[in-house]
Write a protein that holds these residues in place. Structure first.
Motif, PDB file in Angstrom:
ATOM      1  N   LEU A  99       0.665  -1.340  -0.102  1.00 33.33           N
ATOM      2  CA  LEU A  99      -0.079   0.035  -0.045  1.00 33.33           C
ATOM      3  C   LEU A  99       0.908   1.381  -0.128  1.00 33.33           C
ATOM      4  CD1 LEU A  99      -2.901   0.870   0.027  1.00 33.33           C
ATOM      5  CD2 LEU A  99      -2.756   0.941   2.299  1.00 33.33           C
ATOM      6  N   ALA A 100       2.026   1.345   0.663  1.00 31.20           N
ATOM      7  CA  ALA A 100       2.952   2.388   1.002  1.00 31.20           C
ATOM      8  C   ALA A 100       3.486   2.492  -0.423  1.00 31.20           C
ATOM      9  CB  ALA A 100       3.838   2.319   1.910  1.00 31.20           C
ATOM     10  N   GLU A 101       3.905   1.566  -1.006  1.00 28.38           N
ATOM     11  CA  GLU A 101       4.548   1.602  -2.430  1.00 28.38           C
ATOM     12  C   GLU A 101       3.574   2.070  -3.381  1.00 28.38           C
ATOM     13  OE1 GLU A 101       6.672  -1.335  -5.875  1.00 28.38           O
ATOM     14  OE2 GLU A 101       6.542  -2.101  -3.559  1.00 28.38           O
ATOM     15  N   LEU A 102       2.349   1.635  -3.422  1.00 27.36           N
ATOM     16  CA  LEU A 102       1.312   2.330  -4.412  1.00 27.36           C
ATOM     17  C   LEU A 102       1.056   3.662  -4.161  1.00 27.36           C
ATOM     18  CD1 LEU A 102      -0.979   1.424  -6.520  1.00 27.36           C
ATOM     19  CD2 LEU A 102      -2.583   0.876  -4.459  1.00 27.36           C
ATOM     20  N   HIS A 103       1.076   4.157  -2.929  1.00 30.84           N
ATOM     21  CA  HIS A 103       0.791   5.681  -2.528  1.00 30.84           C
ATOM     22  C   HIS A 103       1.957   6.192  -3.143  1.00 30.84           C
ATOM     23  CE1 HIS A 103       0.616   9.178  -0.850  1.00 30.84           C
ATOM     24  NE2 HIS A 103      -0.526   9.080   0.133  1.00 30.84           N
ATOM     25  N   LYS A 104       3.189   5.909  -3.104  1.00 29.11           N
ATOM     26  CA  LYS A 104       4.267   6.565  -3.713  1.00 29.11           C
ATOM     27  C   LYS A 104       4.267   6.498  -4.919  1.00 29.11           C
ATOM     28  CE  LYS A 104       9.380   5.713  -4.077  1.00 29.11           C
ATOM     29  NZ  LYS A 104      10.429   4.770  -3.648  1.00 29.11           N
ATOM     30  N   ASN A 105       3.771   5.559  -5.878  1.00 22.91           N
ATOM     31  CA  ASN A 105       3.882   5.519  -7.173  1.00 22.91           C
ATOM     32  C   ASN A 105       2.778   6.254  -8.005  1.00 22.91           C
ATOM     33  OD1 ASN A 105       6.025   3.768  -7.581  1.00 22.91           O
ATOM     34  ND2 ASN A 105       4.701   1.962  -7.342  1.00 22.91           N
ATOM     35  N   LEU A 106       1.630   6.284  -7.129  1.00 25.67           N
ATOM     36  CA  LEU A 106       0.462   7.157  -7.381  1.00 25.67           C
ATOM     37  C   LEU A 106       0.800   8.456  -7.489  1.00 25.67           C
ATOM     38  CD1 LEU A 106      -2.722   5.541  -6.005  1.00 25.67           C
ATOM     39  CD2 LEU A 106      -2.250   5.687  -8.486  1.00 25.67           C
ATOM     40  N   SER A 107       1.577   9.154  -6.380  1.00 24.90           N
ATOM     41  CA  SER A 107       1.972  10.347  -6.134  1.00 24.90           C
ATOM     42  C   SER A 107       3.085  10.755  -7.309  1.00 24.90           C
ATOM     43  CB  SER A 107       2.697  10.717  -4.803  1.00 24.90           C
ATOM     44  OG  SER A 107       2.058  10.507  -3.872  1.00 24.90           O
ATOM     45  N   ALA A 108       3.825   9.905  -7.906  1.00 29.43           N
ATOM     46  CA  ALA A 108       4.801  10.281  -8.662  1.00 29.43           C
ATOM     47  C   ALA A 108       4.004  10.401  -9.971  1.00 29.43           C
ATOM     48  CB  ALA A 108       5.785   9.144  -8.784  1.00 29.43           C
ATOM     49  N   LEU A 109       2.996   9.422 -10.392  1.00 28.93           N
ATOM     50  CA  LEU A 109       2.217   9.433 -11.723  1.00 28.93           C
ATOM     51  C   LEU A 109       1.478  10.743 -11.595  1.00 28.93           C
ATOM     52  CD1 LEU A 109       1.050   7.984 -13.900  1.00 28.93           C
ATOM     53  CD2 LEU A 109      -0.877   7.221 -12.408  1.00 28.93           C
ATOM     54  N   SER A 110       0.677  11.272 -10.404  1.00 25.53           N
ATOM     55  CA  SER A 110       0.254  12.682 -10.339  1.00 25.53           C
ATOM     56  C   SER A 110       1.026  13.776 -10.997  1.00 25.53           C
ATOM     57  CB  SER A 110      -0.373  12.923  -8.933  1.00 25.53           C
ATOM     58  OG  SER A 110      -1.437  12.259  -8.524  1.00 25.53           O
ATOM     59  N   GLY A 111       2.455  13.754 -10.394  1.00 26.22           N
ATOM     60  CA  GLY A 111       3.267  14.796 -10.797  1.00 26.22           C
ATOM     61  C   GLY A 111       3.582  14.751 -12.259  1.00 26.22           C
ATOM     62  N   THR A 112       3.704  13.482 -12.855  1.00 26.65           N
ATOM     63  CA  THR A 112       4.106  13.392 -14.235  1.00 26.65           C
ATOM     64  C   THR A 112       2.850  13.696 -15.023  1.00 26.65           C
ATOM     65  OG1 THR A 112       5.339  11.413 -13.665  1.00 26.65           O
ATOM     66  CG2 THR A 112       4.786  11.616 -15.895  1.00 26.65           C
ATOM     67  N   LEU A 113       1.717  13.349 -14.687  1.00 29.03           N
ATOM     68  CA  LEU A 113       0.517  13.991 -15.455  1.00 29.03           C
ATOM     69  C   LEU A 113       0.406  15.485 -15.301  1.00 29.03           C
ATOM     70  CD1 LEU A 113      -2.169  11.175 -14.354  1.00 29.03           C
ATOM     71  CD2 LEU A 113      -0.914  11.315 -16.684  1.00 29.03           C
ATOM     72  N   ALA A 114       0.658  15.934 -14.386  1.00 30.10           N
ATOM     73  CA  ALA A 114       0.468  17.419 -14.094  1.00 30.10           C
ATOM     74  C   ALA A 114       1.339  18.291 -15.051  1.00 30.10           C
ATOM     75  CB  ALA A 114       0.612  17.826 -12.780  1.00 30.10           C
TER      76      ALA A 114
END
Length: 121
Positions: A99-114
């Motif tokens: 779950l922690a790894e998923l959260h980290k990856n989603l945060s990175a994905l949000s930044g990339t999409l932005a």
């Protein structure tokens, strides 16, 4: 009761057995000849122990004493981490880590999409 926190890179159990892990570490690290020398053992003898048998198929075991001596002289504690990963990580801890790894990856994905101009929650 004491508590101990251990940090290590997961994935050590990609090797099927502790013997396989140890063989990989010996060959990937200093090499068979160097490690055999550190253990005061002939390279052929260490090779047989890591294989589990000699060329004739006779069993050649890697003893607990051999393992402890390997850890002591090489300072490679990954065999201990292998055993921890294999036998002590609870399903709850594994889920929490995922779950922690998923959260980290989603945060990175949000930044990339932005950066791409795409709004995402």
């Amino acid at each position: 009761m004491k508590s101990l926190q251990i940090t290590f890179e997961p994935g050590l159990t990609r090797n099927a057995t502790l013997r396989d892990h140890l063989a990989a570490m010996v060959h990937r690290g200093a090499g068979l000849t160097a490690v055999a020398g550190q253990l005061d053992m002939a390279p052929s003898k260490l090779s047989e122990k890591l294989a589990g048998c000699d060329s004739g198929g006779k069993l050649r075991g890697l003893s607990i004493d051999d393992l402890e001596r390997y850890i002591a002289v090489t300072k490679d504690v990954s065999p201990v981490h292998y055993l921890i990963e294999r036998y002590l990580i609870t399903p709850e801890a594994a889920s929490a880590e995922a779950l922690a790894e998923l959260h980290k990856n989603l945060s990175a994905l949000s930044g990339t999409l932005a950066k791409m101009g795409i709004r995402w929650p």
